[in-house]
Motif scaffolding. Structure first.
Motif, mmCIF file in Angstrom:
data_model
loop_
_atom_site.group_PDB
_atom_site.id
_atom_site.type_symbol
_atom_site.label_atom_id
_atom_site.label_comp_id
_atom_site.label_asym_id
_atom_site.label_seq_id
_atom_site.Cartn_x
_atom_site.Cartn_y
_atom_site.Cartn_z
ATOM 1 N N MET A 1 18.428 31.663 83.370
ATOM 2 C CA MET A 1 18.803 30.434 82.697
ATOM 3 C C MET A 1 20.321 30.326 82.624
ATOM 4 S SD MET A 1 17.984 27.622 81.253
ATOM 5 C CE MET A 1 16.377 27.522 80.563
ATOM 6 N N LYS A 2 20.954 31.453 82.256
ATOM 7 C CA LYS A 2 22.405 31.463 82.126
ATOM 8 C C LYS A 2 23.075 31.152 83.474
ATOM 9 C CE LYS A 2 26.119 34.327 80.273
ATOM 10 N NZ LYS A 2 26.469 35.617 79.675
ATOM 11 N N PHE A 3 22.551 31.751 84.543
ATOM 12 C CA PHE A 3 23.101 31.516 85.876
ATOM 13 C C PHE A 3 22.922 30.054 86.287
ATOM 14 C CE2 PHE A 3 22.587 31.618 90.584
ATOM 15 C CZ PHE A 3 23.902 31.931 90.905
ATOM 16 N N ALA A 4 21.760 29.483 86.034
ATOM 17 C CA ALA A 4 21.503 28.079 86.379
ATOM 18 C C ALA A 4 22.464 27.162 85.622
ATOM 19 C CB ALA A 4 20.054 27.713 86.070
ATOM 20 N N LYS A 5 22.657 27.432 84.349
ATOM 21 C CA LYS A 5 23.581 26.622 83.552
ATOM 22 C C LYS A 5 25.013 26.738 84.077
ATOM 23 C CE LYS A 5 23.031 26.447 79.084
ATOM 24 N NZ LYS A 5 22.832 26.837 77.675
ATOM 25 N N GLU A 6 25.409 27.928 84.475
ATOM 26 C CA GLU A 6 26.756 28.138 85.008
ATOM 27 C C GLU A 6 26.947 27.410 86.348
ATOM 28 O OE1 GLU A 6 30.659 29.404 84.820
ATOM 29 O OE2 GLU A 6 29.125 29.548 83.258
ATOM 30 N N LEU A 7 25.926 27.442 87.199
ATOM 31 C CA LEU A 7 25.986 26.698 88.463
ATOM 32 C C LEU A 7 26.197 25.206 88.207
ATOM 33 C CD1 LEU A 7 23.190 28.075 90.849
ATOM 34 C CD2 LEU A 7 25.654 28.157 91.205
ATOM 35 N N GLU A 8 25.398 24.677 87.297
ATOM 36 C CA GLU A 8 25.510 23.246 86.988
ATOM 37 C C GLU A 8 26.897 22.909 86.448
ATOM 38 O OE1 GLU A 8 20.953 21.864 86.087
ATOM 39 O OE2 GLU A 8 22.157 22.530 84.380
ATOM 40 N N LYS A 9 27.419 23.762 85.594
ATOM 41 C CA LYS A 9 28.735 23.526 84.989
ATOM 42 C C LYS A 9 29.853 23.597 86.039
ATOM 43 C CE LYS A 9 31.678 26.000 81.816
ATOM 44 N NZ LYS A 9 31.712 27.076 80.849
ATOM 45 N N ARG A 10 29.838 24.629 86.861
ATOM 46 C CA ARG A 10 30.919 24.831 87.835
ATOM 47 C C ARG A 10 30.876 23.875 89.021
ATOM 48 N NH1 ARG A 10 32.306 31.157 88.953
ATOM 49 N NH2 ARG A 10 32.441 31.801 86.768
ATOM 50 N N TYR A 11 29.653 23.563 89.495
ATOM 51 C CA TYR A 11 29.537 22.828 90.751
ATOM 52 C C TYR A 11 28.921 21.439 90.616
ATOM 53 C CZ TYR A 11 30.606 27.439 92.529
ATOM 54 O OH TYR A 11 31.204 28.655 92.760
ATOM 55 N N LEU A 14 22.346 20.328 90.355
ATOM 56 C CA LEU A 14 21.122 20.599 89.615
ATOM 57 C C LEU A 14 20.717 22.038 89.893
ATOM 58 C CD1 LEU A 14 19.106 17.349 90.395
ATOM 59 C CD2 LEU A 14 20.319 17.921 88.288
ATOM 60 N N ALA A 15 20.257 22.739 88.879
ATOM 61 C CA ALA A 15 19.815 24.127 89.038
ATOM 62 C C ALA A 15 18.670 24.385 88.064
ATOM 63 C CB ALA A 15 20.966 25.088 88.791
ATOM 64 N N VAL A 16 17.561 24.876 88.606
ATOM 65 C CA VAL A 16 16.366 25.124 87.802
ATOM 66 C C VAL A 16 15.930 26.574 87.989
ATOM 67 C CG1 VAL A 16 13.959 24.461 87.423
ATOM 68 C CG2 VAL A 16 15.637 22.726 88.111
ATOM 69 N N PRO A 17 15.931 27.366 86.915
ATOM 70 C CA PRO A 17 15.470 28.748 87.047
ATOM 71 C C PRO A 17 13.944 28.803 87.166
ATOM 72 C CG PRO A 17 16.053 28.290 84.779
ATOM 73 C CD PRO A 17 16.378 27.055 85.563
ATOM 74 N N THR A 68 12.887 43.184 90.933
ATOM 75 C CA THR A 68 12.182 42.048 90.367
ATOM 76 C C THR A 68 13.036 40.834 90.697
ATOM 77 O OG1 THR A 68 11.295 43.385 88.566
ATOM 78 C CG2 THR A 68 11.278 40.996 88.263
ATOM 79 N N ILE A 69 12.459 39.896 91.401
ATOM 80 C CA ILE A 69 13.218 38.752 91.901
ATOM 81 C C ILE A 69 12.887 37.514 91.075
ATOM 82 C CG2 ILE A 69 13.575 37.233 93.889
ATOM 83 C CD1 ILE A 69 14.579 39.962 94.500
ATOM 84 N N GLY A 70 13.916 36.842 90.653
ATOM 85 C CA GLY A 70 13.800 35.515 90.052
ATOM 86 C C GLY A 70 14.507 34.540 90.982
ATOM 87 N N THR A 71 14.313 33.278 90.769
ATOM 88 C CA THR A 71 14.873 32.275 91.663
ATOM 89 C C THR A 71 15.553 31.176 90.862
ATOM 90 O OG1 THR A 71 13.149 32.680 93.298
ATOM 91 C CG2 THR A 71 14.261 30.565 93.435
ATOM 92 N N VAL A 72 16.620 30.650 91.410
ATOM 93 C CA VAL A 72 17.233 29.437 90.895
ATOM 94 C C VAL A 72 17.203 28.416 92.022
ATOM 95 C CG1 VAL A 72 19.322 28.350 90.008
ATOM 96 C CG2 VAL A 72 18.705 30.648 89.245
ATOM 97 N N LEU A 73 16.456 27.348 91.804
ATOM 98 C CA LEU A 73 16.413 26.255 92.778
ATOM 99 C C LEU A 73 17.594 25.331 92.498
ATOM 100 C CD1 LEU A 73 12.605 25.402 92.615
ATOM 101 C CD2 LEU A 73 13.774 26.881 94.258
#
Length: 148
Positions: A1-11, A14-17, A68-73
């Motif tokens: 979630m934190k990574f998705a939020k950071e992607l949206e903020k910086r770039y 849209l980013a969905v974990p 353990t792999i998670g994804t950010v679309l």
């Protein structure tokens, strides 16, 4: 979630974990077979993060099969790394030979056999993992350099 939020903020994208374990898009209760929204391991292969072993586990050259792999679309256009060669050792069958319920065959796992054996509960009702022999017996369990 934190990574998705950071992607949206910086770039400004849209980013969905998407978590690694739920939700299941598909569940066949009789066969105890699950399929997630996307295959994390197959997506990881296409991103250049590893290859699929005989046990159907993702094998990464640095971290082995213990991931353990998670994804950010995202709607960002990203380049993948080069695809990894097959990291599973030719002729090795340790994951298959050490599976106590013979759930592994042809790079597939019979999920019903595996799930009935792998998970358990403590006396207090907490979930446990009782078997991971396919991971621990694999010569690539720690990756290329650490497994030798």
């Amino acid at each position: 979630m934190k990574f998705a939020k950071e992607l949206e903020k910086r770039y400004n994208c849209l980013a969905v974990p998407v978590p690694c374990d739920t939700p299941y898009e598909y569940w066949d209760a009789e066969n105890m077979t699950a399929k997630g929204l996307i295959s994390m391991s197959h997506t990881a292969v296409l991103c250049g993060l590893g290859s699929i072993g005989k046990s159907s586990l993702l094998i990464n050259p640095e971290y082995g099969n213990r991931l353990t792999i998670g994804t950010v679309l995202t709607d960002l256009e990203l380049e993948s790394d080069d695809l990894q060669p097959d990291l599973c050792i030719d002729g090795c069958s340790k994951c298959i030979d050490n599976c106590p319920v013979q759930a592994i065959a042809d790079k597939r796992v019979n999920q019903k056999l595996c799930r009935q054996n792998i998970f358990g509960k403590t006396a207090r009702g907490f979930d446990t993992v009782n078997c991971n022999k396919c991971r621990t017996k694999c010569p690539m369990r720690f990756g290329i350099t650490k497994s030798k």
